[in-house]
Design a protein around this motif. Structure first.
Motif, PDB file in Angstrom:
ATOM      1  N   THR A 179      28.421  34.055  39.372  1.00  0.00           N
ATOM      2  CA  THR A 179      29.204  34.413  40.559  1.00  0.00           C
ATOM      3  C   THR A 179      28.285  34.745  41.733  1.00  0.00           C
ATOM      4  O   THR A 179      28.553  34.368  42.880  1.00  0.00           O
ATOM      5  N   MET A 180      27.189  35.448  41.468  1.00  0.00           N
ATOM      6  CA  MET A 180      26.236  35.777  42.526  1.00  0.00           C
ATOM      7  C   MET A 180      25.595  34.509  43.100  1.00  0.00           C
ATOM      8  O   MET A 180      25.408  34.380  44.315  1.00  0.00           O
ATOM      9  N   LEU A 181      25.252  33.550  42.240  1.00  0.00           N
ATOM     10  CA  LEU A 181      24.664  32.305  42.723  1.00  0.00           C
ATOM     11  C   LEU A 181      25.659  31.510  43.559  1.00  0.00           C
ATOM     12  O   LEU A 181      25.305  30.939  44.597  1.00  0.00           O
ATOM     13  N   ALA A 182      26.912  31.470  43.115  1.00  0.00           N
ATOM     14  CA  ALA A 182      27.911  30.622  43.764  1.00  0.00           C
ATOM     15  C   ALA A 182      28.510  31.260  45.012  1.00  0.00           C
ATOM     16  O   ALA A 182      29.141  30.567  45.813  1.00  0.00           O
ATOM     17  N   GLY A 183      28.336  32.568  45.174  1.00  0.00           N
ATOM     18  CA  GLY A 183      28.876  33.219  46.358  1.00  0.00           C
ATOM     19  C   GLY A 183      30.313  33.683  46.222  1.00  0.00           C
ATOM     20  O   GLY A 183      31.004  33.874  47.225  1.00  0.00           O
ATOM     21  N   GLY A 184      30.780  33.887  44.985  1.00  0.00           N
ATOM     22  CA  GLY A 184      32.124  34.410  44.778  1.00  0.00           C
ATOM     23  C   GLY A 184      32.142  35.927  44.813  1.00  0.00           C
ATOM     24  O   GLY A 184      31.141  36.568  45.149  1.00  0.00           O
ATOM     25  N   THR A 185      33.263  36.497  44.442  1.00  0.00           N
ATOM     26  CA  THR A 185      33.397  37.958  44.367  1.00  0.00           C
ATOM     27  C   THR A 185      33.443  38.372  42.904  1.00  0.00           C
ATOM     28  O   THR A 185      34.263  37.848  42.135  1.00  0.00           O
ATOM     29  N   TYR A 186      32.560  39.286  42.542  1.00  0.00           N
ATOM     30  CA  TYR A 186      32.531  39.778  41.173  1.00  0.00           C
ATOM     31  C   TYR A 186      33.380  41.037  41.102  1.00  0.00           C
ATOM     32  O   TYR A 186      33.037  42.078  41.661  1.00  0.00           O
ATOM     33  N   VAL A 187      34.528  40.934  40.427  1.00  0.00           N
ATOM     34  CA  VAL A 187      35.459  42.053  40.297  1.00  0.00           C
ATOM     35  C   VAL A 187      35.078  42.810  39.029  1.00  0.00           C
ATOM     36  O   VAL A 187      35.145  42.255  37.923  1.00  0.00           O
ATOM     37  N   CYS A 188      34.671  44.068  39.199  1.00  0.00           N
ATOM     38  CA  CYS A 188      34.041  44.784  38.081  1.00  0.00           C
ATOM     39  C   CYS A 188      34.596  46.192  37.910  1.00  0.00           C
ATOM     40  O   CYS A 188      33.855  47.174  38.022  1.00  0.00           O
ATOM     41  N   PRO A 189      35.894  46.338  37.634  1.00  0.00           N
ATOM     42  CA  PRO A 189      36.454  47.672  37.414  1.00  0.00           C
ATOM     43  C   PRO A 189      36.001  48.249  36.077  1.00  0.00           C
ATOM     44  O   PRO A 189      35.576  47.501  35.180  1.00  0.00           O
TER      45      PRO A 189
END
Length: 678
Positions: A179-189
């Motif tokens: 996700t960090m490489l692709a530029g998405g949002t990492y939802v981490c609750p």
């Protein structure tokens, strides 16, 4: 530098206000903010000097994400410990890495036994208490993450939610790093927010609710999680239209489960991987017409099949294990599979688990297990039978009224004669807590066999199995479900405490009554004396909690219990006064096991929803922690019951008390949703 921080900075430059991390319970973190936080953490790490191993054991969240990225960038090896590891497993992992005694989230000098360029040490829970650490390089981890992005497509980068437990390599590499490489949002609750405080006893209704509310577009799940999500969608006629990718791996998935998931509109893609290969080897294509394979190998990996059917891998690999560099050559996976004419990989079982019947037929137990667990009546299954004429099965029912016989008959109808299940036995669930599941949900066959197949099972296990359906029925009570999820009003919580007071005040008198009739049993008298000492005064805790929650403690003290509570207490006195007084321990089993569940899953959820102070939960949280110790003590105690009469008395009382205690919960009025926060 690994290049990941460079990529984060590129995203920050292109979309500085775009959301990089969303913890759900707090403000999201933008790409610009993330770049600054990671850079600052890297500087702090490098300024520390000598701290060259980070021991991480954190829940999902912003702090854990920043720490993970900073260690990778700073070149500090990370020992990531899943929170479900036992204390012995965690200490073994720390000691093996030269960090003995280090607490969670600490940094300590790394052992020289780590191979050069080690960026991450991953321990699977394995089949023993001393698992082996696999060492991976940063280049390898990012190569795998990049291959995931290449295979899935960067245009799929949306809102990926961390569902697998913290510390699981598959989520870190294919979820977080990708996700960090692709530029998405990492939802981490936090896991509790998702209904996964105990990852092996998930609240799937809550998980589905959060996935929908948070507009999640991608997930990585194990088959059991997929089955749970599908069950909620089917039961409620719900859908999750925002999802564009649900990757499932960790174990073989039944074709029927995949079909059910797709009928629910879930974009499921099956995958396959090993820790030694950075967690991902193959992934099913989005437009694959043939369902059931795990797809084609990803870039950087070559797959072949040995003459005996074992899957062999070459290409990007781990550095080695602690103290032992990787030997060159192909990696034997231990998995049995095949490659079809289109180049797709199919997983058909484990080489080590193969059953050879007395008729000389080789059978993969996973083949039959996937068919069994695809039946709605079956929660878990383990197939065995090496050397027997035909396979046999241990089955865990999925519902109070599950018809296991019908489920077995349906599966047998689809199997060839030689693979049909000859006999089966109903057992209690396989979990990581009882050491019968690994961290990623695989069966620990030797441990299961040691309990259920090698001689007579301990009575505590038989008690769990014999009352599992009653427990499931208890968990269907709306008030119990609402309490565990935290979706109750303040009034309902105070009413619950009131009924708790009216039965807890009888705990010590009941124990004294049982003690008086068991004087000829010194081991039980000693146990009751210990219980009495610990339980004395607990009803006063409850009154204090009622006052802290805004209730009228004096009115409760002077009031009368609900008829359901009175019925439960009266029954306990009657059963203790007549017949075998050892039956009292059946009540202990029910009340303490339920209080553990309420403390672990319900207390914090209710506190978050209602905004009540910690002083309003002293009984529930303290009693839950105490009862965890009590359950271990209880198991040792009842395992010593040699008399069939004692065992039957405990079992009968436990079954009766589940029903009566359920009536107590059912007596609590649940207010309308519109008034639930009142």
């Amino acid at each position: 530098m690994t290049g990941l921080l460079t990529q984060i900075r590129r995203h920050a430059a292109a979309k500085p206000e775009g959301i990089a991390l969303d913890p759900v319970i707090a403000a999201p973190v933008t790409w610009a903010d993330l770049a600054e936080r990671v850079a600052a953490e890297v500087s702090a790490i490098r300024a520390g000097q000598g701290a060259d191993l980070a021991v991480l054991c954190q829940d999902h969240g912003v702090e854990a994400a920043v720490r993970e990225l900073a260690c990778l960038e700073a070149g500090v090896p990370v020992l990531s410990l899943p929170r479900f590891f036992t204390a012995e497993q965690a200490e073994h992992a720390r000691r093996a890495c030269g960090a003995s005694g280090a607490g969670a989230d600490a940094s300590r000098p790394a052992s020289s036994r780590l191979p050069h360029e080690t960026a991450r040490v991953t321990f699977t829970s394995g089949s023993t208490g001393t698992p082996q650490g696999v060492c991976l390089s940063a280049a390898h981890l990012l190569e795998v993450a990049g291959a995931v992005v290449e295979t899935v497509g960067a245009d799929q980068a949306g809102r990926h939610c961390a569902v697998l437990p913290p510390g699981i390599l598959l989520e870190t590499v294919a979820g977080f790093f990708a996700t960090m490489l692709a530029g998405g949002t990492y939802v981490c609750p936090p896991q509790e927010r998702l209904g996964l405080a105990n990852p092996f006893r998930p609240d799937f209704a809550r998980l589905v609710e959060v996935i929908g509310e948070a507009r999640i577009t991608s997930l990585i799940v194990v088959p059991e999680y997929l089955a749970g999500i599908v069950g909620v969608l089917e039961q409620g006629g719900l859908s999750l239209p925002d999802l564009t990718l649900v990757a499932v791996g960790g174990a073989r998935v039944a074709p029927e489960l995949l079909a059910r998931a797709r009928r629910c509109g879930l974009p499921v893609r099956q995958g396959y991987g090993l820790t030694e290969c950075g967690s991902v080897v193959a992934l099913e294509a989005a437009d694959e017409a043939v369902s059931g394979s795990v797809g084609r190998p990803m870039p950087g990996v070559r797959v072949s099949i040995a003459p005996d059917g074992e899957i062999m891998l070459e290409g990007r690999m781990f550095l080695g294990t602690i103290g032992r560099p990787r030997e060159p050559g192909v990696l034997a996976t231990g998995d049995i599979g095949r490659i079809d004419d289109a180049g797709r990989l199919w997983i058909e079982g484990r080489k080590s688990a193969l059953i050879v019947t007395s008729f000389g037929r080789n059978i993969s137990p996973e083949w039959i297990e996937t068919l069994l667990t695809a039946q709605p009546a079956v929660l878990q299954a383990m197939v065995h039978g090496d050397g027997l004429p035909a396979p046999e099965a241990l089955l865990v029912p999925a519902s109070p009224d599950a018809d296991l016989a019908a489920a077995v008959a349906a599966v047998n109808a689809a199997l060839p004669d030689y693979a049909r299940i000859a006999r089966w036995k109903e057992v209690s669930p396989f979990t990581a807590d009882n050491a019968m599941l690994t961290g990623n949900g695989r069966l620990r066959r030797n441990a299961i066999a040691a309990t259920w197949l090698d001689g007579t099972p301990p009575f505590f296990e038989e008690l769990e199995a014999a009352t599992w359906r009653e427990r499931l029925r208890f968990l269907t009570i709306p008030q119990v479900r609402a309490g565990l999820a935290g979706t109750i009003s303040r009034r309902a919580y105070v009413d619950y405490l009131g009924e708790a007071y009216h039965h807890v005040k009888h705990t010590v008198p009941l124990m004294q009554a049982a003690r008086a009739r068991l004087l000829h049993r010194p081991e039980l008298v000693a146990a009751l004396d210990e219980y009495i000492e610990e339980e004395t005064g607990h009803e006063e805790w409850i009154l204090s909690d009622i006052a802290a929650a805004g209730g009228d403690a004096d009115a409760v003290r002077g009031g009368d219990p609900h008829p359901a509570t009175r019925a439960m207490v009266d029954h306990a006195y009657a059963r203790t006064a007549t017949g075998n007084a050892a039956a009292f321990f059946g009540m202990v089993y029910v009340l303490e096991s339920v209080s553990v569940a309420l403390a672990q899953r319900g207390a914090s959820a209710v506190a978050d929803r209602l905004g009540l102070p910690p002083e309003a939960f002293t009984y529930l949280t303290s009693h839950g922690a105490l009862d965890q110790h009590h359950m271990a003590f209880f198991a040792d105690l009842v395992n010593g019951f040699a008399s069939d009469d004692d065992r039957q008395a405990v079992l009968d009382m436990a079954r009766e008390m589940f029903g009566l205690f359920g009536g107590v919960f059912g007596s609590i009025e649940l207010e309308d949703t519109a008034h639930a926060a009142a």
